[in-house]
Structures are given as C-alpha cells and as structure tokens.
Design an enzyme around this catalytic site. Structure first.
Site, PDB file in Angstrom:
ATOM      1  N   SER A  48       0.836  -1.200   0.000  1.00  0.00           N
ATOM      2  CA  SER A  48       0.000   0.000   0.000  1.00  0.00           C
ATOM      3  C   SER A  48       0.871   1.250   0.000  1.00  0.00           C
ATOM      4  O   SER A  48       1.987   1.243   0.518  1.00  0.00           O
ATOM      5  CB  SER A  48      -0.892   0.014   1.244  1.00  0.00           C
ATOM      6  OG  SER A  48      -1.668  -1.164   1.306  1.00  0.00           O
TER       7      SER A  48
HETATM    8  N1  SAH Z   1      -0.491  -4.229   3.857  1.00  0.00           N
HETATM    9  C1  SAH Z   1       0.013  -5.051   2.783  1.00  0.00           C
HETATM   10  C2  SAH Z   1      -1.019  -5.153   1.694  1.00  0.00           C
HETATM   11  C3  SAH Z   1      -0.759  -6.248   0.741  1.00  0.00           C
HETATM   12  S1  SAH Z   1      -2.014  -6.410  -0.491  1.00  0.00           S
HETATM   13  C4  SAH Z   1       1.273  -4.424   2.257  1.00  0.00           C
HETATM   14  O1  SAH Z   1       1.362  -3.194   2.270  1.00  0.00           O
HETATM   15  O2  SAH Z   1       2.154  -5.151   1.797  1.00  0.00           O
HETATM   16  C5  SAH Z   1      -3.274  -7.308   0.366  1.00  0.00           C
HETATM   17  C6  SAH Z   1      -2.866  -8.627   0.960  1.00  0.00           C
HETATM   18  O3  SAH Z   1      -4.043  -9.252   1.474  1.00  0.00           O
HETATM   19  C7  SAH Z   1      -2.244  -9.595  -0.030  1.00  0.00           C
HETATM   20  O4  SAH Z   1      -1.015 -10.037   0.444  1.00  0.00           O
HETATM   21  C8  SAH Z   1      -3.273 -10.738  -0.115  1.00  0.00           C
HETATM   22  O5  SAH Z   1      -2.705 -12.003  -0.331  1.00  0.00           O
HETATM   23  C9  SAH Z   1      -3.910 -10.648   1.270  1.00  0.00           C
HETATM   24  N2  SAH Z   1      -5.243 -11.262   1.377  1.00  0.00           N
HETATM   25  C10 SAH Z   1      -6.276 -11.199   0.509  1.00  0.00           C
HETATM   26  N3  SAH Z   1      -7.339 -11.900   0.962  1.00  0.00           N
HETATM   27  C11 SAH Z   1      -6.961 -12.429   2.171  1.00  0.00           C
HETATM   28  C12 SAH Z   1      -7.604 -13.261   3.151  1.00  0.00           C
HETATM   29  N4  SAH Z   1      -8.853 -13.706   2.981  1.00  0.00           N
HETATM   30  N5  SAH Z   1      -6.902 -13.599   4.246  1.00  0.00           N
HETATM   31  C13 SAH Z   1      -5.637 -13.162   4.445  1.00  0.00           C
HETATM   32  N6  SAH Z   1      -4.971 -12.379   3.561  1.00  0.00           N
HETATM   33  C14 SAH Z   1      -5.620 -12.023   2.441  1.00  0.00           C
END
Ligand code: SAH
Length: 204
Positions: free
Chosen positions: A53
C-alpha cells in the site's frame, strides 16, 4: 523526511503515526529493483500479484485505527510485505497478522525477524475468520477490499474498538466500523483502490 512532510501536507494529522512512519525503512519491504521508488506516494508490486500500500494509505488507515488513542491488541488481515504490520507494531502492544499466500508470508516472516520486531504474530490462514482464540481486538485493519465484514469478525471486535477497511466492488471507499454497547456504527470515507480480499489459502 520528505515523505513525512508530504504526508503531513496531504492531511495526516497524527504526529505519532508520522514519527513511526519516519522510523521504519520502507525500502527494505520492496524488491531492490524498485527500492529507489520506496518513498514515493505510490503502491508498488510485491510478487504474487499483490501490492504494498502507498505511504498515504498506510498513514491514513493507521490514524483511523488509532483514533481513540493507544492500542492494545490489533488484528491485521492481509500481511503482504509486512510494512503496515511493522508500523502497527509500534502503535499497538501486540499485533496479529494473517496472510493467505504462504510463500509471501514466509519471506515477510524472515524480513520482520531481521528487523527484530518481537510483538508481531503472523499466521498463514484465510483472514476472514479472524482469530477468535485471541479476540477481542481493539483494532482490526484489512488491507484488501471486501463488500462486507463477516459476523464472525464483527464479534471479535472489543466494545470501543474499530475496524478500518476498504469497502466496495468497482468503486471502493475507506470504511470505519465502531463498536459500542448498543451495536455497530459505520462511516464511509474517501475513495481508495485495493486488491481484492480472496478466500482460501495458497500453500506454495
Ligand atoms: N499491507 C500489505 C497489503 C498487501 S495487499 C502491504 O502493504 O504489503 C493485500 C494482501 O491481502 C495480499 O497479500 C493478499 O494475499 C492478502 N489477502 C487477501 N485476501 C486475504 C484473506 N482472505 N486472508 C488473508 N490475507 C488475504
């Protein structure tokens, strides 16, 4: 320091969030090829089709989560590269974070261990079930977009606690749900753009 100044100019008012963000080296959370862009206000790719993000989103969600002051137990759903997790670790006593993509979490685990952050607990699972055994949480943050919060998760929120998450389908908005003794109050805020929340886990 320029990133912090920019965030302040973009309306982030919580000086504690700003100072924590000034202390976590964001370039260590992304691949070397992209590291020169680490402090720009953009989301960047982090493998497996996911994104880290943007600094503004991380700051905004952190200040919304902290609106009632210091945090005890926080649950993050969507660990990704762990940058938001590392920020939360300085804003809460204990941080629990769930990621569904196994290999992504393995790399993040190593990274956070190297940074010697000790109050983070990572779990490979489908985050939408939350962590009932650790609940209640005074903050829950979701870093992938969804249309609604399952009841199982709402129940894991402490009275006085809040959930901050992107809500929507095509058009997405940041959304805050607060729990009080009477029930839940929802507030819809600015438009955002996140990858989708998906169900199930990926092992390798
Ligand atoms: N805060 C993180 C955002 C990554 S993008 C950063 O800045 O790196 C969102 C993340 O949510 C991804 O890694 C994706 O795999 C995860 N995600 C999506 N659905 C999910 C779920 N049901 N349970 C756990 N993680 C999930």
């Amino acid at each position: 320091m320029r990133m912090i100044e920019r965030l302040r100019n973009q309306g982030i008012g919580d000086e504690i969030v700003l100072s924590v963000m000034g202390s976590v080296p964001r370039h260590l959370f992304i691949e070397e090829a992209l590291a020169s862009r680490a402090y720009e206000d953009v989301a960047l790719p982090i493998n497996y089709g996911q994104t880290i993000s943007s600094p503004w989103i991380v700051a905004r969600m952190s200040e919304l989560l902290r609106a009632n002051g210091s945090l005890d137990k926080v649950l993050e759903i969507g660990t990704g590269c762990g940058y938001q997790t590392a920020i939360l670790a300085q804003l809460a006593r204990q941080v629990y974070s769930i990621e569904r993509i196994g290999p992504l979490l393995t790399r993040t685990r190593i990274r956070l261990h190297k940074l010697q952050i000790r109050n983070i607990h990572l779990k490979h699972a489908d985050g939408l079930r939350g962590l009932p055994e650790v609940s209640p949480f005074d903050g829950i943050i979701m870093t992938a977009v969804t249309t609604h919060i399952p009841n199982a998760l709402l129940e894991q929120l402490a009275i006085g606690g809040r959930i901050v998450f992107p809500k929507g389908v095509q058009k997405q908005n940041l959304c805050v749900i607060e729990r009080n003794v009477q029930g839940y109050i929802e507030n819809v805020l600015e438009e955002v753009n996140f990858v989708p929340m998906l169900s199930g886990v990926i092992k390798s």
